[in-house]
Design a protein around this motif. Structure first.
Motif, PDB file in Angstrom:
ATOM      1  N   VAL A 374      16.743  10.515  44.665  1.00 38.01           N
ATOM      2  CA  VAL A 374      17.208  11.270  43.503  1.00 38.01           C
ATOM      3  C   VAL A 374      16.349  12.520  43.360  1.00 38.01           C
ATOM      4  O   VAL A 374      15.121  12.443  43.314  1.00 38.01           O
ATOM      5  N   THR A 375      17.004  13.665  43.304  1.00 39.73           N
ATOM      6  CA  THR A 375      16.276  14.931  43.158  1.00 39.73           C
ATOM      7  C   THR A 375      16.251  15.415  41.717  1.00 39.73           C
ATOM      8  O   THR A 375      15.272  16.010  41.279  1.00 39.73           O
ATOM      9  N   LYS A 376      17.344  15.158  40.965  1.00 38.43           N
ATOM     10  CA  LYS A 376      17.348  15.542  39.552  1.00 38.43           C
ATOM     11  C   LYS A 376      18.499  14.858  38.833  1.00 38.43           C
ATOM     12  O   LYS A 376      19.466  14.398  39.454  1.00 38.43           O
ATOM     13  N   VAL A 377      18.368  14.809  37.523  1.00 39.03           N
ATOM     14  CA  VAL A 377      19.403  14.246  36.655  1.00 39.03           C
ATOM     15  C   VAL A 377      19.821  15.334  35.673  1.00 39.03           C
ATOM     16  O   VAL A 377      18.971  15.942  35.005  1.00 39.03           O
ATOM     17  N   VAL A 378      21.119  15.588  35.591  1.00 38.60           N
ATOM     18  CA  VAL A 378      21.644  16.610  34.684  1.00 38.60           C
ATOM     19  C   VAL A 378      22.448  15.914  33.600  1.00 38.60           C
ATOM     20  O   VAL A 378      23.356  15.125  33.883  1.00 38.60           O
ATOM     21  N   THR A 379      22.116  16.163  32.342  1.00 34.72           N
ATOM     22  CA  THR A 379      22.849  15.567  31.222  1.00 34.72           C
ATOM     23  C   THR A 379      23.861  16.565  30.689  1.00 34.72           C
ATOM     24  O   THR A 379      23.649  17.781  30.718  1.00 34.72           O
ATOM     25  N   LEU A 380      24.979  16.041  30.183  1.00 34.94           N
ATOM     26  CA  LEU A 380      26.057  16.872  29.646  1.00 34.94           C
ATOM     27  C   LEU A 380      26.189  16.650  28.146  1.00 34.94           C
ATOM     28  O   LEU A 380      26.043  15.530  27.662  1.00 34.94           O
ATOM     29  N   GLY A 381      26.491  17.700  27.451  1.00 38.97           N
ATOM     30  CA  GLY A 381      26.819  17.553  26.036  1.00 38.97           C
ATOM     31  C   GLY A 381      28.194  16.941  25.934  1.00 38.97           C
ATOM     32  O   GLY A 381      29.218  17.640  25.923  1.00 38.97           O
ATOM     33  N   GLY A 417      22.753   3.348  45.427  1.00 37.06           N
ATOM     34  CA  GLY A 417      22.332   2.517  44.305  1.00 37.06           C
ATOM     35  C   GLY A 417      20.853   2.195  44.363  1.00 37.06           C
ATOM     36  O   GLY A 417      20.148   2.225  43.348  1.00 37.06           O
ATOM     37  N   LYS A 418      20.354   1.889  45.556  1.00 39.37           N
ATOM     38  CA  LYS A 418      18.924   1.611  45.705  1.00 39.37           C
ATOM     39  C   LYS A 418      18.089   2.829  45.337  1.00 39.37           C
ATOM     40  O   LYS A 418      17.027   2.704  44.707  1.00 39.37           O
ATOM     41  N   ALA A 419      18.562   4.011  45.712  1.00 42.44           N
ATOM     42  CA  ALA A 419      17.823   5.244  45.395  1.00 42.44           C
ATOM     43  C   ALA A 419      17.762   5.462  43.884  1.00 42.44           C
ATOM     44  O   ALA A 419      16.729   5.876  43.340  1.00 42.44           O
ATOM     45  N   ILE A 420      18.868   5.180  43.171  1.00 44.63           N
ATOM     46  CA  ILE A 420      18.887   5.352  41.717  1.00 44.63           C
ATOM     47  C   ILE A 420      17.954   4.345  41.050  1.00 44.63           C
ATOM     48  O   ILE A 420      17.210   4.687  40.117  1.00 44.63           O
ATOM     49  N   VAL A 421      17.941   3.113  41.543  1.00 48.91           N
ATOM     50  CA  VAL A 421      17.040   2.094  40.979  1.00 48.91           C
ATOM     51  C   VAL A 421      15.583   2.487  41.205  1.00 48.91           C
ATOM     52  O   VAL A 421      14.750   2.363  40.298  1.00 48.91           O
ATOM     53  N   GLU A 422      15.250   2.968  42.402  1.00 41.33           N
ATOM     54  CA  GLU A 422      13.877   3.393  42.683  1.00 41.33           C
ATOM     55  C   GLU A 422      13.465   4.564  41.799  1.00 41.33           C
ATOM     56  O   GLU A 422      12.328   4.617  41.313  1.00 41.33           O
ATOM     57  N   TYR A 499      21.882  13.891  41.062  1.00 41.13           N
ATOM     58  CA  TYR A 499      21.907  14.537  42.377  1.00 41.13           C
ATOM     59  C   TYR A 499      20.966  13.788  43.323  1.00 41.13           C
ATOM     60  O   TYR A 499      19.839  13.445  42.956  1.00 41.13           O
ATOM     61  N   LEU A 500      21.461  13.541  44.540  1.00 43.96           N
ATOM     62  CA  LEU A 500      20.669  12.868  45.569  1.00 43.96           C
ATOM     63  C   LEU A 500      20.741  13.686  46.848  1.00 43.96           C
ATOM     64  O   LEU A 500      21.718  14.394  47.104  1.00 43.96           O
ATOM     65  N   GLU A 501      19.704  13.575  47.641  1.00 43.34           N
ATOM     66  CA  GLU A 501      19.719  14.216  48.953  1.00 43.34           C
ATOM     67  C   GLU A 501      18.784  13.487  49.899  1.00 43.34           C
ATOM     68  O   GLU A 501      17.882  12.762  49.473  1.00 43.34           O
ATOM     69  N   ASP A 502      19.056  13.679  51.174  1.00 38.60           N
ATOM     70  CA  ASP A 502      18.140  13.192  52.215  1.00 38.60           C
ATOM     71  C   ASP A 502      17.034  14.239  52.328  1.00 38.60           C
ATOM     72  O   ASP A 502      17.219  15.273  52.955  1.00 38.60           O
ATOM     73  N   GLN A 503      15.910  13.969  51.710  1.00 39.90           N
ATOM     74  CA  GLN A 503      14.868  14.981  51.537  1.00 39.90           C
ATOM     75  C   GLN A 503      14.258  15.425  52.859  1.00 39.90           C
ATOM     76  O   GLN A 503      14.042  14.628  53.765  1.00 39.90           O
TER      77      GLN A 503
END
Length: 705
Positions: A374-381, A417-422, A499-503
């Motif tokens: 996970v590189t970042k989390v963007v929240t929406l109004g 899913g594993k990446a989000i949990v980590e 957002y996720l990426e293979d860093q």
């Protein structure tokens, strides 16, 4: 592989016998030099006992060396074994004449064949050990294939009675098999029913699973993650994509010609020179010995003196230093490499890597870490839409979005899913539980569950919209490039995007820039999409024209073969089964330590620390090792020249056998033991170079050596 191990064991037995004989011979000389008085000790210095030891050495441990040397001489291509054979046979022949015909007044030196064979076998055994490490055994790769398959007999996968387990080798084209979640696919085929996501990272190198629908192809050995599939077998048992890769590797290894060591290249010319010098020595002392020396020195027999001196030239010229110069330096080099996390297989690896001109990188798992993060989390109004058009602004924080998404994904085995949990665990999010019986997952789309009385959906935009969440028209999804995006819906609201990426590895750009500065051409191969591959290449500093995307394992191998034309030394750096054929085809295969076992099995170098910067360590170490080998050979030739000159012009002393034995032992010892200290002294020079190249302090491992 078993045959090579058998030869190594046989070589070890010969080495043990040879050095045991050498120890007995040395004990006999010491007993005579120090005048031990025990009667039984004098037996060890008797001529008959030494003749027996020498004969046993020639017919036992040294037989193969001598035969090979003699055959090479008759073929007009003398090598190091030729010198060993000439030295051993000539010394044994002259000594035998001296022992059988005492009236000649010659001196016997039966210990020489014993010492020569012992030193040469030591170098040969070290070389064999290095070579057997360099050869891979690919049988372990086939172990990822399941041994049995669930064969569908009556065509109804929902009826347990219609499924029987059969050996995979018995499958035929057209058979239908059932693959359950968590199973490995037992055979190559086409999906006929069902939907699931398949982990093909072992073959393609890409970290994200692929959704498989009816009509999609699946490969044996890939992992079925979350759905039941009915697969029609398209290739008979035993013929699989994994088997194709194994065959490509074996073909590449059989074609690879072993690089001849520098000592073997020069010893052929050296052999002719020594033979000429020995003949010249015999002619000179036979013709002019009586005129140069008083009769007391040659006992009135110039032939005796000429034979002894010409034989001494052959004996002392035997290339113990040449035979051990490369193996001992390589042994120290591989040991030093181990302290830096480098597994080096074979001595010629260091030789070839020091001359490398082109390095080809795989993308996923090599230039990148090989798994999504996970590189970042963007929240929406968020905007909640109701039947009475009442708008209620509901804003979710990044931590809340990540917490709810992790609560749903904790029930899956999907890499995303594993990446989000980590990521949630790293952010310190509180663990939340899914309400029993509410979790549902649809392969290729996403998952949904009830958490804290909220309906949380995680997956594609289509998935969250199908489950009641609506897209906020004010939000634009960023240009994904190397990224993937996961939508998070809470009840009827799109709460945020993850957002996720293979860093990309932190040291990737520094490594590529350092290689480019050294004049090494750098390429990148990838099975991924072209725009993703080019984006990663632009970040690490590889030009677009040197990037090839969407390549299969056999295409990677062909690419390497093309680069190897015109004697271009090519190295390949990879981490997966899909790289195995290319790694085996290249002159130097380099595997990342965190990759699949098949890559490490076929590679000459394994970066056990799983850091790309270790590639620069291996390159510097290989260059220093070869520099040391050349220095060793130069000094070996200088020492050989000194002892040859000394032998050519030395006259018989009153204590010939004592002086001769001591001289030969000291010459062997000097040529053998000088090198290790010299190598370590040279190795310390790497420290300031590394600091300058990497901008970091060197590891303390070198100081411990």
């Amino acid at each position: 592989m078993d045959e090579k191990r058998d030869r190594l064991r046989e070589s070890g037995r010969e080495l043990a016998v040879s050095w045991a004989l050498c120890a007995v011979c040395l004990f006999g000389h010491l007993s005579h030099i120090f005048a031990f008085k025990a009667k039984w000790i004098h037996m060890f210095h008797s001529t008959g006992f030494h003749l027996s030891l020498s004969l046993f050495t020639l017919l036992g441990p040294g037989r193969q060396l001598i035969l090979d040397g003699v055959k090479s001489l008759f073929k007009g291509a003398p090598n190091m074994n030729t010198l060993v054979g000439l030295g051993a046979l000539s010394s044994f022949a002259v000594s035998s004449l001296a022992a059988l015909i005492p009236g000649l007044g010659w001196k016997a030196f039966f210990e020489e064949p014993i010492m020569l064979i012992a030193f040469v076998l030591l170098g040969r055994n070290l070389e064999q050990r290095a070579k057997i490490k360099a050869t891979s055994d690919m049988t372990g790769l086939l172990s990822i294939l399941p041994s049995k398959a669930r064969l569908l007999v009556h065509g109804d996968a929902r009826d347990p009675g219609s499924i029987v387990e059969v050996p995979c080798a018995s499958l035929s084209v057209g058979d239908q098999i059932v693959v359950l979640p968590g199973d490995r696919v037992p055979a190559d085929g086409i999906v006929r029913a069902g939907r699931s996501t398949i982990d093909e990272s072992s073959f393609t190198g890409e970290p994200l699973p692929v959704t498989k629908l009816p009509g999609s192809q699946v490969a044996a050995g890939s992992i079925n993650l979350n759905g039941t599939l009915t697969v029609e077998v398209r290739r008979p048992g035993g013929e699989t994509a994994v088997g194709d890769i194994v065959r490509l590797v074996e073909e590449a290894q059989s074609r690879e010609a072993p690089v001849q060591r520098l000592a073997d290249k020069v010893s052929g010319h050296f052999t002719y020179g020594v033979m000429a010098l020995s003949a010249a020595t015999f002619m000179f002392w036979n013709l002019f010995g009586t005129r140069v020396l008083p009769a007391a020195f040659h006992h009135g027999n110039p032939v005796s003196l000429a034979l002894q001196l010409s034989c001494s030239v052959l004996v002392i010229a035997c290339p113990c230093a040449l035979g051990l110069a490369t193996p001992t330096a390589v042994l120290v080099g591989t040991s030093l490499g181990a302290t830096r996390g480098l597994l080096l297989r074979g001595g010629n690896v260091l030789e070839k890597f020091s001359m490398v001109k082109t390095i080809v990188f795989d993308k996923t798992g090599t230039l990148t870490i090989g798994r999504p993060v996970v590189t970042k989390v963007v929240t929406l109004g968020g905007v909640k839409i109701t039947d009475i058009q009442q708008n209620l602004n509901l804003t979710w924080s990044e931590v809340e979005v990540l917490k709810l998404a992790a609560g749903v994904e904790s029930n899956t085995i999907h890499p995303v899913g594993k990446a989000i949990v980590e990521a949630a665990q790293s952010a310190g999010c509180q663990n939340v539980k899914v309400k029993d019986g509410t979790f549902m997952e649809e392969p290729g789309f996403g998952a949904i569950a009830i958490i804290e009385n909220k309906k949380v959906s995680v997956g594609t935009l289509d998935w969250v919209q199908r489950n009641g969440a609506y897209k906020n028209p004010c939000q634009e999804v960023e240009d994904l490039k190397n990224q993937s995006v996961v939508y998070v819906g809470v009840d009827n609201t799109i709460a945020g995007l993850i957002y996720l990426e293979d860093q990309i590895r932190e040291d990737a750009r520094n490594v590529v820039e350092s290689l480019s500065r050294q004049g090494i051409n750098v390429y990148m191969l990838s099975g991924d999409k072209k725009n993703t591959a080019e984006y990663v290449a632009s970040i690490v500093g590889i030009p677009k024209e040197k990037v090839t995307a969407r390549v299969k394992p056999d295409e990677k191998k062909k690419f390497i073969t093309e680069l190897q034309k015109d004697q271009n030394i090519v190295a390949m750096v990879g981490d997966g089964i899909n790289d195995a054929a290319a790694l085996a085809s290249s002159h130097i295969g380099v595997a990342m330590g965190g990759g699949v076992g098949a890559a490490g099995e076929v590679s000459s170098i394994v970066l056990t620390g799983n850091r790309l910067s270790q590639l620069l360590d291996a390159l510097e170490l290989s260059r220093l090792t070869m520099k040391t080998v050349k220095q060793n050979l130069w000094w070996a030739f200088c020492v050989q020249h000194y002892w040859n000159s000394n032998s050519s012009w030395r006259v018989a002393s009153c204590n010939w056998d004592h002086a001769d034995a001591i001289n030969r032992w000291s010459s062997h010892g000097f040529k053998l033991y000088w090198r290790d200290d010299k190598f370590i002294a040279s190795e310390i020079e790497i420290l300031p170079k590394q600091k300058q190249a990497y901008g970091t302090s060197p590891s303390q491992d070198y100081f411990r050596v």
